[in-house]
Scaffold this motif. Structure first.
Motif, short mmCIF file in Angstrom:
data_model
loop_
_atom_site.label_atom_id
_atom_site.label_comp_id
_atom_site.label_asym_id
_atom_site.label_seq_id
_atom_site.Cartn_x
_atom_site.Cartn_y
_atom_site.Cartn_z
N LEU A 3 13.72 112.06 15.52
CA LEU A 3 14.77 112.39 14.74
C LEU A 3 14.21 112.54 13.31
CD1 LEU A 3 17.94 112.03 14.41
CD2 LEU A 3 17.22 109.66 13.67
N ASN A 4 14.57 113.70 12.71
CA ASN A 4 14.44 114.02 11.47
C ASN A 4 15.41 112.84 10.46
OD1 ASN A 4 14.24 114.91 8.73
ND2 ASN A 4 14.38 117.04 9.36
N ILE A 5 14.66 111.85 10.10
CA ILE A 5 15.41 110.72 9.35
C ILE A 5 15.98 111.22 8.10
CG2 ILE A 5 14.86 108.43 7.99
CD1 ILE A 5 14.71 108.17 10.83
N LYS A 6 15.15 111.98 7.34
CA LYS A 6 15.56 112.39 5.93
C LYS A 6 16.95 113.37 5.93
CE LYS A 6 12.10 112.32 2.70
NZ LYS A 6 10.95 113.18 2.06
N LYS A 7 16.85 114.29 6.93
CA LYS A 7 18.36 114.98 7.28
C LYS A 7 19.26 114.33 7.84
CE LYS A 7 18.62 119.56 9.39
NZ LYS A 7 17.86 120.46 10.47
N SER A 8 19.08 113.31 8.66
CA SER A 8 20.15 112.61 9.16
C SER A 8 20.81 111.69 8.06
CB SER A 8 19.78 111.54 10.17
OG SER A 8 18.74 112.19 11.08
N ARG A 9 19.82 111.17 7.25
CA ARG A 9 20.24 110.27 6.24
C ARG A 9 21.11 111.00 5.14
NH1 ARG A 9 15.27 107.04 4.07
NH2 ARG A 9 14.90 108.78 2.76
N LEU A 10 20.89 112.48 4.84
CA LEU A 10 21.64 113.01 4.05
C LEU A 10 22.90 113.32 4.61
CD1 LEU A 10 19.30 115.77 2.27
CD2 LEU A 10 20.59 113.75 1.19
N LEU A 11 22.83 113.55 5.81
CA LEU A 11 24.25 113.99 6.48
C LEU A 11 25.13 112.45 6.30
CD1 LEU A 11 25.85 115.69 8.41
CD2 LEU A 11 24.92 114.63 10.42
N GLU A 33 14.15 102.69 12.11
CA GLU A 33 13.77 104.00 11.76
C GLU A 33 12.38 104.35 12.29
OE1 GLU A 33 13.55 104.84 7.64
OE2 GLU A 33 15.46 103.66 7.33
N ASN A 34 11.41 103.51 12.77
CA ASN A 34 10.16 104.22 13.11
C ASN A 34 10.34 104.61 14.53
OD1 ASN A 34 8.86 103.58 10.71
ND2 ASN A 34 8.32 101.20 11.25
N TYR A 35 10.98 104.03 15.09
CA TYR A 35 11.23 104.06 16.57
C TYR A 35 11.99 105.67 16.86
CZ TYR A 35 11.98 103.30 21.68
OH TYR A 35 11.91 103.43 22.93
N ALA A 36 13.04 105.62 15.73
CA ALA A 36 13.61 107.10 15.72
C ALA A 36 12.90 108.05 15.47
CB ALA A 36 15.03 106.90 14.67
N ARG A 37 11.96 107.87 14.41
CA ARG A 37 11.01 108.80 14.08
C ARG A 37 10.18 109.39 15.37
NH1 ARG A 37 9.78 106.13 9.39
NH2 ARG A 37 11.11 107.55 7.71
N SER A 38 9.72 108.37 16.10
CA SER A 38 9.04 108.58 17.56
C SER A 38 9.59 109.39 18.39
CB SER A 38 8.16 107.65 18.10
OG SER A 38 9.51 106.70 18.36
N VAL A 86 17.47 110.89 -5.21
CA VAL A 86 16.49 109.69 -4.81
C VAL A 86 16.25 109.35 -3.56
CG1 VAL A 86 16.20 107.21 -4.97
CG2 VAL A 86 17.18 108.17 -6.82
N SER A 87 17.15 109.75 -2.47
CA SER A 87 16.92 109.25 -0.97
C SER A 87 16.06 110.41 -0.50
CB SER A 87 18.23 109.23 -0.27
OG SER A 87 18.85 110.59 -0.24
N SER A 88 16.05 111.53 -1.09
CA SER A 88 15.10 112.74 -0.61
C SER A 88 13.83 112.37 -1.04
CB SER A 88 15.35 113.90 -0.93
OG SER A 88 15.25 114.15 -2.43
N ARG A 89 13.42 111.33 -1.82
CA ARG A 89 12.02 111.18 -2.41
C ARG A 89 11.76 109.90 -2.09
NH1 ARG A 89 10.54 113.47 -7.92
NH2 ARG A 89 8.58 112.13 -7.19
N VAL A 90 12.53 109.11 -1.64
CA VAL A 90 12.12 107.53 -1.20
C VAL A 90 12.09 107.48 0.36
CG1 VAL A 90 12.95 105.32 -1.34
CG2 VAL A 90 13.29 106.67 -3.17
N ARG A 91 10.88 106.94 0.87
CA ARG A 91 10.80 107.09 2.40
C ARG A 91 11.82 105.76 2.86
NH1 ARG A 91 6.32 108.46 5.93
NH2 ARG A 91 7.03 106.81 6.89
N ASP A 92 11.70 104.72 2.19
CA ASP A 92 12.40 103.54 2.57
C ASP A 92 13.97 103.37 2.25
OD1 ASP A 92 12.84 100.99 3.44
OD2 ASP A 92 11.97 99.94 1.96
N THR A 93 14.66 103.25 3.37
CA THR A 93 16.13 103.48 3.15
C THR A 93 16.65 102.22 2.46
OG1 THR A 93 16.27 104.00 5.39
CG2 THR A 93 18.22 103.48 4.69
#
Lengths: 343, 379
Positions: free
Chosen positions: A239-247, A231-236, A147-154
Motif C-alpha cells: 500500500l502506498n501510505i502517502k498516497k492513501s493518506r492524502l486521499l 502502517e508497517n504491515y500495510a506497507r508490506s 506536512v503530511s507529505s514530509r512526515v513519515r509518522d501519522t
C-alpha cells in the motif's frame, strides 16, 4: 459499496427509520401545519396558506437535507480520521479544519473591528461567512497536507493538527478581546452551528462538494481496510501510505470543511457516530461501516434537529447544544469502556 | 516639543476668547425639595442646604448596590454623611465620558468644551464634538469603550462618567482609588424612551446646570407627548414587524422593550407587544413568518442598506409582504464621519424625533411636512 449480505435486513430497517425521521423532521416545527398541507406543499398542490408552503419548501425541506448531508458527512470523515490515526478519539476536526474555519469567520466578523468602520459589517453576509470559513479550512488543510507529505509518522500529523488548533484559538481570543459586544455575539452564534440557513442555491453547491468528498471516501475503502492492520504491515502489502493518506485527508477536508463552512462547527457527531455504528455492526470492515455511518449520521442529525426546533414553541435551541447532549455521554461511555471497545 | 508648545498656546488662546465670568456659582438651594424626576427610574437627586445627593439605583442589570454621590461646591468642606458615598466638587470642569449617548447631553447643555477624553473617538458622530476630536482637544483613551487606565490617569480628568453593561467595574475602581471621581450612568437601562432623555438632569447636576437641563427636557417631553397624542388620532393601527435574522433565528425586540414602547406610542400594532421581555427574543424563522408575513411595516431592519442587500443576507426575507411592498425601514443607516451610528448617539436624547419618525412612517397623513430624522426607507 454493496454491504455484506448478512447485514441486508439490518440496512433495510435503518433505511426505513431514516425515511420516518425525515418525514417527521419536515412535519414538525414551531408552526403547526396539518399533515395534508405538508404533503400538498411537497407535491406542489395549492396550500391553504401561502406561508405554510414557504415554511415547508424553503425552510424545513432544505434544513432536513442539510441535516442529512451534515450527519453523514461528519460521520464519514470521523470514521476516516479514526482509522487513519488509529485513535478512537479522533474526529473530523483533528486536522484543525474547524479551527481553520473558525479563524476565517473570526477574522471576518471580529476583524472588522480592527480594520475599522461599519462598512466591514456589510461583508458579513451569508456568502461572506461561507467563503471565509472555506478559506480558513483550506488553508489549514493545505498546511497539513504539506506536512503530511514530509512526515513519515501519522501520529505527528495528529499532533500538528492539534497545534494548528491551538494557534488559531489563540488568534481568535485576541480578536474577541478587541471586538465590540455585538460582533462577538455574532461570532458566538456562528459557533452554535445552524442547519436552517441554506437556500436552495447554497444547498446545491454544498451537496456537490459533499458528494465529491463522499466519492473520495468510497475510493478510500480498500486502503482504509488495509490500514487497520497497522502502517508497517500495510506497507508490506504494497500500500502506498502517502498516497492513501492524502486521499483520506482530502476526502475529510472536503466533507468537514464544507460542513463547517455552511452549517458551522457541529460538535461530537463525527466522533460519536462511527463508534455507535461499530458497536451495532460488530465489524471494522469499511465496506459495511461507510454506508452504515452515512445512514446513522443522517438519522441522528435529523433527530437532533427535530429536538432543537422545540416543536410547538416559537423558540429554537442551538443545534450544537443538542448534538453535544447526545454526543458527550457517548464519549464518556467510550472512555469508561475503552477496554471493551471494538476498534 | 515645539509643536506641543504651539498647540498649548493655541488652546490657551482659544480658551481665553471665551468670556467666562469668574464667579463661583453657589448651589441654588433656596428650594430644598428634590429634583423632580418623572420618567427615569434609575437615579434620584436630593437637594440639601450645602450639597446635592445623587443616588444611582440600577447602573446595570441586577445591580445589588446603590451608588451615592455627594456634590458640594468647589472649595467647600466635605459634608458629613451617614453611609458610603463619593464626594465630588462641583461644577466640574475636565470631564471624560465613555458612552456616545453622553455626547449630545453635554452639547445640549453647552458643555462640549468640558470633554477632554473619550474611549474610541471614532464612534462620535456629532459634528460639533467631532471637530474637538479632530483638532486634538479630545484625547483618544482606548477602544470599544474600554478605558485605557494609564492614558486616563495621565489625563487626570475631574470626573469620569462611566457605564457598565455587566457590573464589571474594575477599571473604574482603580481610577477612583487614584482620586478621580467616577459616576455610573445607567440611562441605557431605562425602558421608557423619555426616561433615557431625562438623564440629562443627572449630567447637568455636575455642572450646576439643573435648570437648563430641566427646560431642555421639558421641551423634549412636550414634543414627545404631543406626537403621541397626535398618533392617537390616527384611524388605522398598522401591523409592524421588527428586528432581523442571524442564520435562521429572528431576533425581535421584546414587548416591554424601549423599541416596543415607541411602536405602541406611535399607535401601531407591534406583533410581539404581548411578550413580557425588555431585551430581544430569538425566535424560530417559521413562527415569525407565520405571524408577520402580512405585516404592513418592517421597522428596524438592522444595518442592511438596501432590499438587495437584505435579500443577499437571507433570501427568506423576500417572503414578507413588507419586503415585497418596500415598506422596510432602518434607523441605523445614518452615520457620522467615522462610521458611528447617529441613532445610538442622539436617539436616547431625542425620543421625540424617533417617535415622530415612526408616526411619519405609519401614519404619513398626520405629519405631512415632517422629514424623518433617523429612519430611512430601504430601496
Amino acid at each position: 459499496m454493496t454491504p455484506n449480505k448478512s447485514y441486508k435486513s439490518v440496512f433495510i430497517v435503518i433505511i426505513i427509520v431514516l425515511l420516518l425521521c425525515f418525514v417527521t423532521n419536515i412535519s414538525l416545527g414551531s408552526v403547526l401545519i396539518p399533515w395534508l398541507d405538508t404533503i400538498k406543499s411537497l407535491v406542489g398542490a395549492t396550500v391553504e396558506k401561502e406561508s405554510w408552503r414557504h415554511i415547508i419548501i424553503d425552510y424545513r425541506l432544505p434544513k432536513a437535507i442539510t441535516a442529512i448531508i451534515v450527519g453523514s458527512g461528519l460521520g464519514v470523515s470521523g470514521l476516516l480520521m479514526q482509522t487513519l490515526f488509529r485513535n478512537p478519539l479522533a474526529g473530523p476536526f483533528v486536522l484543525g479544519i474547524s479551527s481553520g474555519a473558525s479563524l476565517g469567520v473570526a477574522l471576518l466578523i471580529l476583524g472588522s473591528a480592527l480594520i475599522g468602520g461599519s462598512t466591514a459589517l456589510f461583508l458579513v453576509s451569508n456568502w461572506g461567512l461561507v467563503i471565509a470559513a472555506s478559506m480558513g479550512s483550506v488553508l489549514v488543510l493545505f498546511m497539513v497536507m504539506l506536512v503530511s507529505s514530509r512526515v513519515r509518522d501519522t501520529m505527528a500529523i495528529l499532533i500538528i493538527g492539534l497545534m494548528f488548533g491551538s494557534i488559531t484559538a489563540a488568534i481568535v481570543s485576541v480578536l474577541s478581546y478587541f471586538a465590540p459586544a455585538e460582533q462577538l455575539q455574532r461570532y458566538v452564534f456562528w459557533g452554535f452551528g445552524s442547519l436552517g440557513n441554506l437556500s436552495w442555491t447554497d444547498l446545491l453547491i454544498f451537496s456537490v462538494i459533499a458528494i465529491i468528498g463522499m466519492i473520495l471516501a468510497i475510493f478510500a475503502i480498500k486502503p482504509l481496510n488495509t490500514l487497520l492492520l497497522g502502517e508497517n504491515y500495510a506497507r508490506s502489502l504494497g500500500l502506498n501510505i502517502k498516497k492513501s493518506r492524502l486521499l483520506i485527508i482530502l476526502a475529510t477536508g472536503l466533507l468537514a470543511g464544507s460542513i463547517t463552512a455552511f452549517a458551522g462547527p457541529i460538535a461530537f457527531i463525527g466522533l460519536a457516530v462511527p463508534h455507535l455504528t461499530r458497536q451495532l455492526f460488530h465489524t471494522s470492515d469499511h465496506k459495511t461501516l461507510i454506508p452504515a455511518v452515512i445512514l446513522f449520521g443522517s438519522i441522528i442529525m435529523l433527530v437532533c434537529d427535530t429536538i432543537s426546533q422545540l416543536p410547538g414553541t416559537e423558540y429554537t435551541l442551538p443545534i450544537n447544544a443538542i448534538t453535544s447532549l447526545i454526543g458527550a455521554p457517548v464519549v464518556i461511555w467510550l472512555l469508561v469502556r475503552k477496554r471493551k471497545m471494538l476498534f | 516639543m515645539k509643536n506641543y508648545i504651539i498647540l498649548l498656546l493655541l488652546v490657551a488662546s482659544i480658551l481665553s476668547c471665551k468670556q467666562e465670568k469668574k464667579v463661583v456659582i453657589p448651589i441654588s438651594v433656596e428650594k430644598l425639595e428634590d429634583q423632580k424626576i418623572d420618567y427615569a427610574t434609575g437615579f434620584t437627586i436630593q437637594n440639601h442646604k450645602t450639597y446635592k445627593e445623587i443616588s444611582i439605583t440600577s447602573p446595570w442589570p441586577d445591580a445589588k448596590s446603590t451608588f451615592t454621590y455627594i456634590l458640594h461646591p468647589k472649595g467647600s468642606e466635605k459634608p458629613t454623611i451617614n453611609g458610603k458615598a463619593s464626594f465630588i466638587e462641583v461644577p466640574v470642569d475636565k470631564t471624560v465620558v465613555t458612552s456616545t449617548t453622553d455626547i449630545p447631553m453635554l452639547e445640549y447643555l453647552g458643555l462640549e468644551n468640558k470633554l477632554i477624553g473619550f474611549p474610541h473617538c471614532d464612534y462620535i458622530s456629532s459634528e460639533k464634538t467631532r471637530t474637538l476630536v479632530d483638532n486634538g482637544t479630545i484625547i483618544e483613551l482606548g477602544n470599544n469603550g474600554h478605558l485605557n487606565t494609564e492614558l486616563t490617569l495621565e489625563l487626570a480628568p475631574e470626573l469620569i462618567i462611566g457605564y457598565s453593561a455587566t457590573g464589571d467595574i474594575k477599571t473604574y475602581d482603580l481610577l477612583e482609588k487614584t482620586g478621580i471621581p467616577v459616576v455610573m450612568n445607567g440611562s441605557w437601562m431605562e425602558q421608557h424612551p423619555l426616561g433615557r432623555a431625562e438623564w440629562i438632569k443627572f449630567v447637568g447636576a455636575f455642572y450646576n446646570k439643573e435648570q437648563q437641563a430641566d427646560s431642555i427636557f421639558k421641551k423634549i417631553e412636550k414634543d414627545y407627548n404631543d406626537a403621541a397624542t397626535l398618533a392617537n388620532n390616527a384611524t388605522t393601527t398598522p401591523t409592524v414587524l421588527s428586528g432581523n435574522m442571524f442564520k435562521d433565528v429572528w431576533h425581535v425586540p421584546g414587548g416591554d422593550s424601549y423599541v416596543a414602547k415607541f411602536l405602541k406610542d406611535a399607535n401601531t400594532n407591534y406583533l410581539w407587544a404581548e411578550t413580557k421581555k425588555t431585551g430581544s427574543i430569538g425566535l424560530n424563522f417559521e413562527s415569525v413568518l407565520e405571524k408577520a408575513q402580512n405585516a404592513q411595516f418592517w421597522i428596524g431592519s438592522g444595518s442592511s442598506t438596501s432590499l438587495e442587500e437584505l435579500k443577499g443576507k437571507n433570501n427568506r426575507y423576500t417572503f414578507f409582504e413588507a419586503f415585497k411592498n418596500k415598506t422596510v425601514y432602518s434607523s441605523t443607516l445614518k452615520t457620522g464621519a467615522k462610521g458611528g451610528l447617529m441613532y445610538y448617539e442622539l436617539g436616547p436624547m431625542r425620543p421625540d424625533l424617533i417617535l415622530k419618525d415612526i408616526i411619519q412612517i405609519a401614519h404619513p397623513e398626520l405629519l405631512t411636512d415632517y422629514e424623518p430624522y433617523f429612519f430611512e426607507k430601504l430601496n
